[in-house]
Motif scaffolding. Structure first.
Motif, PDB file in Angstrom:
ATOM      1  N   GLN A 112      38.106 -24.061  30.157  1.00 32.49           N
ATOM      2  CA  GLN A 112      38.525 -24.803  29.593  1.00 32.49           C
ATOM      3  C   GLN A 112      37.938 -26.685  30.743  1.00 32.49           C
ATOM      4  O   GLN A 112      39.116 -27.503  30.583  1.00 32.49           O
ATOM      5  CB  GLN A 112      40.123 -24.935  29.132  1.00 32.49           C
ATOM      6  N   ASP A 118      42.274 -28.354  23.548  1.00 33.94           N
ATOM      7  CA  ASP A 118      41.952 -26.995  23.480  1.00 33.94           C
ATOM      8  C   ASP A 118      40.326 -26.409  22.223  1.00 33.94           C
ATOM      9  O   ASP A 118      40.292 -26.212  21.991  1.00 33.94           O
ATOM     10  CB  ASP A 118      42.785 -26.089  22.191  1.00 33.94           C
ATOM     11  N   ARG A 120      37.074 -24.100  24.408  1.00 35.26           N
ATOM     12  CA  ARG A 120      36.849 -23.629  25.651  1.00 35.26           C
ATOM     13  C   ARG A 120      35.341 -23.274  25.612  1.00 35.26           C
ATOM     14  O   ARG A 120      34.789 -22.472  24.480  1.00 35.26           O
ATOM     15  CB  ARG A 120      37.291 -22.200  25.638  1.00 35.26           C
ATOM     16  N   GLU A 198      27.682 -12.419  17.858  1.00 34.23           N
ATOM     17  CA  GLU A 198      27.603 -13.405  19.106  1.00 34.23           C
ATOM     18  C   GLU A 198      26.649 -12.315  20.347  1.00 34.23           C
ATOM     19  O   GLU A 198      26.620 -10.855  20.362  1.00 34.23           O
ATOM     20  CB  GLU A 198      28.855 -12.886  19.693  1.00 34.23           C
ATOM     21  N   THR A 258      44.251 -15.605  19.419  1.00 32.10           N
ATOM     22  CA  THR A 258      43.830 -16.983  19.958  1.00 32.10           C
ATOM     23  C   THR A 258      42.936 -16.940  20.659  1.00 32.10           C
ATOM     24  O   THR A 258      42.137 -17.542  21.013  1.00 32.10           O
ATOM     25  CB  THR A 258      45.056 -18.252  19.815  1.00 32.10           C
ATOM     26  N   SER A 260      41.468 -14.440  21.981  1.00 34.22           N
ATOM     27  CA  SER A 260      40.267 -13.097  21.617  1.00 34.22           C
ATOM     28  C   SER A 260      39.561 -13.781  21.141  1.00 34.22           C
ATOM     29  O   SER A 260      38.464 -13.295  20.374  1.00 34.22           O
ATOM     30  CB  SER A 260      40.356 -11.900  21.881  1.00 34.22           C
ATOM     31  N   LYS A 261      39.882 -14.946  19.891  1.00 32.49           N
ATOM     32  CA  LYS A 261      39.114 -15.834  19.623  1.00 32.49           C
ATOM     33  C   LYS A 261      38.431 -14.700  18.685  1.00 32.49           C
ATOM     34  O   LYS A 261      37.575 -14.564  17.013  1.00 32.49           O
ATOM     35  CB  LYS A 261      37.445 -16.353  19.814  1.00 32.49           C
ATOM     36  N   TRP A 263      38.063 -11.274  17.634  1.00 27.48           N
ATOM     37  CA  TRP A 263      37.545 -10.710  18.015  1.00 27.48           C
ATOM     38  C   TRP A 263      38.082  -9.370  18.981  1.00 27.48           C
ATOM     39  O   TRP A 263      38.196  -9.017  20.244  1.00 27.48           O
ATOM     40  CB  TRP A 263      36.183 -11.015  19.146  1.00 27.48           C
ATOM     41  N   ASP A 277      40.651  -6.582  23.177  1.00 27.15           N
ATOM     42  CA  ASP A 277      39.787  -7.478  23.550  1.00 27.15           C
ATOM     43  C   ASP A 277      38.290  -7.076  23.387  1.00 27.15           C
ATOM     44  O   ASP A 277      37.706  -6.655  24.236  1.00 27.15           O
ATOM     45  CB  ASP A 277      40.189  -8.434  24.704  1.00 27.15           C
ATOM     46  N   ARG A 279      35.422  -9.061  23.146  1.00 21.95           N
ATOM     47  CA  ARG A 279      34.016 -10.240  23.848  1.00 21.95           C
ATOM     48  C   ARG A 279      34.003  -9.504  25.220  1.00 21.95           C
ATOM     49  O   ARG A 279      32.493  -9.531  25.466  1.00 21.95           O
ATOM     50  CB  ARG A 279      35.285 -11.147  24.456  1.00 21.95           C
TER      51      ARG A 279
END
Length: 332
Positions: A112, A118, A120, A198, A258, A260-261, A263, A277, A279
């Motif tokens: 961040q 907010d 990242r 991704e 949130t 883990s976006k 994912w 998670d 990612r």
């Protein structure tokens, strides 16, 4: 990045700022400053898992922290080392602080940098431990350290380390673009409709890349090595988000989503739910693997309070992963 890498980077930055004036003490203070932002990991000892994850690579990895706390640490140093001014020490601490999160921004977790906003940054171009980045850099810093502070060789070695590491970091962006193109091509050829793609490097290298692909009801995971000769294959993992039921509306679960976006998958083992998670992938590259690197037990107390507890990782899994990775890097 790992602590050793940040120490090396901090030492090189310290040398670049004050090495000619105070010699190896500049490397020492730079190395110390390069580790300070990671003190945020101590939050895991005083707060819950979700809060600790939110804190990690947040405030201490920001421009704000670098600007505000560089003069503070500089002032502390002048209390017992008054050979240089607060301005000189502030400059050293600022650059050691700010280069730390800039490097971390290239990893999967990201930083961040613009806290308190907010946002990242996570470029996902380098694994948290990468010998090709760290070892040549370390060698150059050691060679510089062995020279007299006024030596031209000292400045040459230090600059060489900074140039080599920065060039490699730049190349990882190119590697990521090349891998992304191959994954995109494979998905098109296989007729797979997807929402998002991704990519990130696998452990300890930038030759073998991993892709997370979101489809309507599942996530696909695939691997691609620059030495591959066969088509990319994707393994499907059901999202299973419905398994959360009403738990999905709890504050802790929403915060984890949130973090883990979005994912994540939900799995069930021995009657208990786990939040995975996605990612950071799995601790195995085998097609039937289900051992996610970061998996959290969803624990609901008798009074309805939701807690998440990180599932432990076994050493055997790590050793097996290293062996499998080496084989996979060489191509499919």
């Amino acid at each position: 990045m790992d602590s050793l890498t940040q120490i090396v980077l901090g030492a090189a930055v310290g040398e670049a700022v004050l090495g000619r004036k105070i010699g190896n003490r500049a490397m020492l203070y730079g190395a110390i400053a390069g580790t300070i932002p990671d003190f945020d990991v101590l939050a895991s000892h005083v707060t819950d898992t979700v809060s600790a994850l939110e804190i990690h690579r947040g405030f201490t990895h920001s421009i704000f922290f670098s600007v505000v706390f560089a003069p503070f640490f500089a002032w502390l140093v002048t209390r017992y080392d008054s050979h240089k001014s607060i301005k000189d020490w502030s400059w050293l601490f600022f650059w050691a602080f700010i280069t730390h999160p800039i490097l971390d921004a290239h990893t999967t977790w990201g930083t961040q940098l613009f806290w308190p906003f907010d946002l990242r940054l996570a470029f996902k171009t380098i694994f948290v431990i990468d010998p090709l980045y760290t070892l040549p850099f370390l060698m150059c810093v050691i060679l510089a350290m062995l020279q007299h502070r006024s030596s031209k060789k000292r400045r040459f070695y230090n600059r060489l380390g900074l140039i080599l590491s920065t060039t490699y970091l730049g190349l990882t962006l190119v590697f990521k673009g090349m891998a992304y193109t191959q994954f995109e091509k494979a998905l098109k050829e296989q007729g797979i409709a997807y929402r998002e793609l991704e990519t990130k490097p696998s452990a300890l290298n930038t030759i073998l890349w991993c892709a997370n692909v979101e489809t309507e009801n599942a996530y696909l995971i695939g691997y691609y090595s620059f030495f591959d000769s066969q088509p990319i294959t994707f393994v499907s993992y059901s999202k299973n988000h419905d398994a959360l039921g009403e738990l999905k509306h709890s504050e802790k679960i929403q915060r984890m989503i949130t973090i883990s976006k979005g994912w994540y998958t939900i799995s069930k083992k021995e009657g208990q739910l786990y939040f995975n998670d996605l990612r950071f992938g799995l601790l195995s590259i085998q097609p039937d693997a289900k051992n996610f690197v970061f998996s959290y037990l969803i624990n609901v107390t008798n009074d309805g309070k939701v807690n998440l507890i990180e599932a432990p990782k076994g050493r055997r899994e790590g050793k097996k992963l290293m062996k499998d990775l080496w084989q996979r890097i060489k191509g499919n």
